[in-house]
Design a protein around this motif. Sequence first.
Motif, PDB file in Angstrom:
ATOM      1  N   ASP A  44       0.853  -1.187   0.000  1.00 50.53           N
ATOM      2  CA  ASP A  44       0.000   0.000   0.000  1.00 50.53           C
ATOM      3  C   ASP A  44       0.889   1.238   0.000  1.00 50.53           C
ATOM      4  OD1 ASP A  44      -2.495  -1.448   0.252  1.00 50.53           O
ATOM      5  OD2 ASP A  44      -1.935  -1.820   2.334  1.00 50.53           O
ATOM      6  N   SER A  89       0.782   5.458  -0.177  1.00 52.33           N
ATOM      7  CA  SER A  89       0.006   6.698  -0.103  1.00 52.33           C
ATOM      8  C   SER A  89       0.893   7.843  -0.579  1.00 52.33           C
ATOM      9  CB  SER A  89      -0.470   6.954   1.330  1.00 52.33           C
ATOM     10  OG  SER A  89      -1.343   5.935   1.767  1.00 52.33           O
ATOM     11  N   SER A 103       1.255  12.018  -1.460  1.00 49.87           N
ATOM     12  CA  SER A 103       0.796  13.401  -1.361  1.00 49.87           C
ATOM     13  C   SER A 103       1.429  14.169  -2.522  1.00 49.87           C
ATOM     14  CB  SER A 103       1.203  14.014  -0.022  1.00 49.87           C
ATOM     15  OG  SER A 103       0.781  15.359   0.065  1.00 49.87           O
ATOM     16  N   SER A 127      -3.966  14.062  -3.272  1.00 49.99           N
ATOM     17  CA  SER A 127      -3.372  12.819  -2.794  1.00 49.99           C
ATOM     18  C   SER A 127      -4.012  11.636  -3.511  1.00 49.99           C
ATOM     19  CB  SER A 127      -3.546  12.670  -1.280  1.00 49.99           C
ATOM     20  OG  SER A 127      -4.925  12.629  -0.936  1.00 49.99           O
ATOM     21  N   THR A 128      -3.334  10.511  -3.424  1.00 54.29           N
ATOM     22  CA  THR A 128      -3.857   9.274  -3.995  1.00 54.29           C
ATOM     23  C   THR A 128      -3.248   8.099  -3.253  1.00 54.29           C
ATOM     24  OG1 THR A 128      -4.138   7.991  -6.042  1.00 54.29           O
ATOM     25  CG2 THR A 128      -2.025   9.080  -5.728  1.00 54.29           C
ATOM     26  N   GLN A 129      -3.912   6.954  -3.302  1.00 51.75           N
ATOM     27  CA  GLN A 129      -3.415   5.737  -2.673  1.00 51.75           C
ATOM     28  C   GLN A 129      -3.476   4.601  -3.682  1.00 51.75           C
ATOM     29  OE1 GLN A 129      -4.969   4.868   1.197  1.00 51.75           O
ATOM     30  NE2 GLN A 129      -4.201   2.769   1.228  1.00 51.75           N
ATOM     31  N   SER A 185      -2.836   0.444  -4.129  1.00 52.45           N
ATOM     32  CA  SER A 185      -2.690  -0.846  -3.449  1.00 52.45           C
ATOM     33  C   SER A 185      -2.531  -1.943  -4.483  1.00 52.45           C
ATOM     34  CB  SER A 185      -3.899  -1.131  -2.550  1.00 52.45           C
ATOM     35  OG  SER A 185      -4.045  -0.134  -1.557  1.00 52.45           O
TER      36      SER A 185
END
Length: 230
Positions: free
Chosen positions: A174, A176, A178, A187-189, A191
Amino acid sequence: MRRRYRLPMPPGQKAKLICFFLSVALLSLTIVGTNHLRSLLGNLAVTRVSNMVGRVVMEAVSDAVNSGEIQYNDLISLEKDADGGIAALQSNMAEFNRLQSAITKDILDRLGQVSEMDLTIPLGTLTGSALLVGRGPSLSVRMQSLGSCSAHFENQFDQAGINQTTHRILLCVDVSMSILLPGFRTSTQVSNAFSVAETVIVGDVPGSYTYFDSGNPIEQDAFDYSINNG
């Protein structure tokens, strides 16, 4: 009846009035253009960063697997009963923790090397007109991204045939991010899950093993196993 005559507006005052209305119109266009530009930049930045993160993570995991750093026998020990059948699977938690730390560090190092990039948007795209999308000179904007990463392993057991079970070890990563852009941030994440090691267990299914299907990290399941089978 006396007629009233309106005195003509002095040239200087007329020029000031025209400048005022032009300034208001220009300010309105600037605000609309800025909001549209911010939306476009935010969406483009998220897409670019997500693609970049996916590529970086895949390369880091692939390098770890291809180099032989991740080996099933180093992670899992098979315990057999008196008849030679597999009675239990035991996790090497020290090796799992070492790999998690090493892969996380590798991914962060790679992300640090591509933390800055330029985004280009054709000026025609800013108008919002479908006819002008992608046309005109390009506006270049510098973007900087900062990220954090976490990784953990999970088990997966699948029936592979009569008296056969496939045991896969999944690496879940995962990230994350910024994203810093001129005047604002987003922002985005991202996985991902990768199958990094597997084996086929032939014969009866072991009487006990670290098994889960709830998405818990492997450390928790190892703890549950030790409690239930200690």
